[in-house]
Design an enzyme around this catalytic site. Structure first.
Site, PDB file in Angstrom:
ATOM      1  N   ARG A 188      27.202  46.210  17.245  1.00  0.00           N
ATOM      2  CA  ARG A 188      26.707  46.284  15.877  1.00  0.00           C
ATOM      3  C   ARG A 188      27.428  45.294  14.967  1.00  0.00           C
ATOM      4  O   ARG A 188      26.862  44.799  14.003  1.00  0.00           O
ATOM      5  CB  ARG A 188      26.875  47.715  15.348  1.00  0.00           C
ATOM      6  N   TYR A 209       7.321  35.079  -3.001  1.00  0.00           N
ATOM      7  CA  TYR A 209       6.745  35.825  -1.883  1.00  0.00           C
ATOM      8  C   TYR A 209       6.558  37.283  -2.290  1.00  0.00           C
ATOM      9  O   TYR A 209       7.495  37.941  -2.732  1.00  0.00           O
ATOM     10  CB  TYR A 209       7.656  35.703  -0.667  1.00  0.00           C
ATOM     11  N   LYS A 221      10.436  32.534  10.274  1.00  0.00           N
ATOM     12  CA  LYS A 221       9.583  31.395   9.919  1.00  0.00           C
ATOM     13  C   LYS A 221      10.123  30.089  10.522  1.00  0.00           C
ATOM     14  O   LYS A 221      10.176  29.940  11.722  1.00  0.00           O
ATOM     15  CB  LYS A 221       9.457  31.308   8.406  1.00  0.00           C
TER      16      LYS A 221
END
Length: 389
Positions: free
Chosen positions: A61, A113, A211
């Site tokens: 983690r 966005y 992206k």
């Protein structure tokens, strides 16, 4: 896992294409492989004194090796002191805003966005945080808002999605920092190949690594990079990520690193293609307007030339004459552009934004293109037949 020198230069002085292509110089110590391995282990051994045996690794983690590899390469590309990866871009956004105390004030660029805007609005309402939305491409309006409200942080996106507005990063940083706050810049569209926002004064850079950084539409990931890893907000972000478990899995991190090896080539080709398509569309009789900072007619063109080096990115929007009906009819005729939501992948995509966010002022005829690496002539031909030459 180790990093070797790729030339006589220190790694942080190499150009982005070299840094990305060689994945920061990472090799596999065990085999000599030029591609680093995947480390799926969730926990790591300690020695006889109960000290972590290797590289401080305790639990994945906080200490996932593949995530650390990506973070090292991204930090070098951004000129950052440190970077952190997350399981999505929105997880990275949330990590920043969760550091804010109840009653704080934030300044957020308007018409960015939609997913970011919607989440921030809901979060601020729940936490009783004052949210001020301002058109950050209007530098004076942004500076006035900073002086009036003294936000703890300001959030900008440049080029903005889907309006392609250009924000003066240096001026915004000066304004918000002068008011005692921090500037966070969403640079998803630009990537560090075109713009290193930290060098213009931003405190933190955010990427939806899904992206352009990954570039192959097969990984969900997000990232933050900071100018000052000793700052209280960065310590809070790191602690929140580790304790809340907002970490990237090893296979996803490995895929992201693999995608980043071709980052410079992809961004160069996509930017070149987008420029050609923007020029083509700007002269098309069926097109009302083209939004792309590479066009001299764009209001942010001169600023984009200063902040973006090597191209203007893969994202462009244009407005089809005839509104939603004509725009949707054009998308139905496209053969090479996939009708899908995202950007920055090697394949070209088209999206009718008004269908997604009809309540935000998006023109009904606006189509957003994510331009891929295909032949620009083929893409132009496809747009031409879809629009009716």
């Amino acid at each position: 896992m180790k990093a070797r020198a790729m030339s006589s230069k220190p790694i942080n002085s190499l150009r982005p294409a070299t840094i990305a292509a060689q994945a920061g110089g990472l090799l596999d110590d065990a085999t000599g492989g030029v591609v680093p391995p995947i480390h799926p282990a969730t926990t790591f051994v300690r020695d006889e004194t109960y000290t972590p045996a290797v590289d401080g690794n305790v639990y994945s983690r906080s200490h996932a090796p593949n995530g650390r590899m990506v973070e090292g390469v991204l930090a070098t590309l951004e000129g950052a002191q440190e970077a952190l990866v997350f399981p999505s871009g929105m997880a990275a956004v949330a990590a920043v805003f969760r550091t804010l105390p109840a009653g704080a004030c934030v300044l957020v660029q308007s018409q960015i966005y939609w997913g970011t805007t919607a989440w921030i609005r809901a979060f601020c309402e729940r936490r009783e945080i004052t949210l001020i939305e301002v058109e950050a491409a209007d530098t004076q309006a942004f500076a006035t808002a900073c002086a009036a409200h003294k936000p703890a942080l300001a959030w900008v996106e440049t080029p903005s999605n889907p309006w392609l507005r250009i924000v003066d990063i240096a001026a915004c940083a000066q304004a918000v920092q002068g008011a005692g706050g921090l500037l966070v810049a969403d640079m998803t569209t630009s990537t560090p190949v075109l713009t290193r926002a930290l060098s213009f004064g931003a405190d933190i850079v955010m990427h939806s690594a899904t992206k352009g950084l990954n570039g192959h539409s097969d990984v969900l990931a997000g990232a933050l990079a900071c100018a000052d890893a000793s700052s209280p907000i960065w310590h809070a972000i790191r602690a929140d990520r580790d304790m809340a478990g907002a970490v990237l899995g090893p296979f996803e991190a490995w895929l992201l690193l693999r995608g980043m090896r071709t980052l410079s080539l992809r961004v160069e080709r996509m930017s070149s293609n987008a420029q050609k398509l923007a020029e083509y569309l700007s002269d098309h009789p069926a097109v009302e307007a083209v939004l792309y900072p590479g066009l001299p007619s764009h209001t942010g063109h001169d600023l984009a030339c200063t902040q973006m080096k090597g191209g203007f990115g893969p994202l462009l929007s244009f407005v089809v004459k005839g509104g939603a009906e004509a725009a949707l009819a054009a998308t139905a005729r496209l053969q090479l552009f996939h009708r899908a939501t995202s950007l920055g992948g090697v394949e070209s995509l088209v999206e009718h934004r008004h269908t997604i966010e009809p309540h935000t002022g998006i023109p009904e005829g606006l189509l957003r293109l994510s331009v891929g690496i295909e032949d620009a002539g083929d893409l132009a031909d496809d747009l031409g037949q879809a629009l009716g030459q």
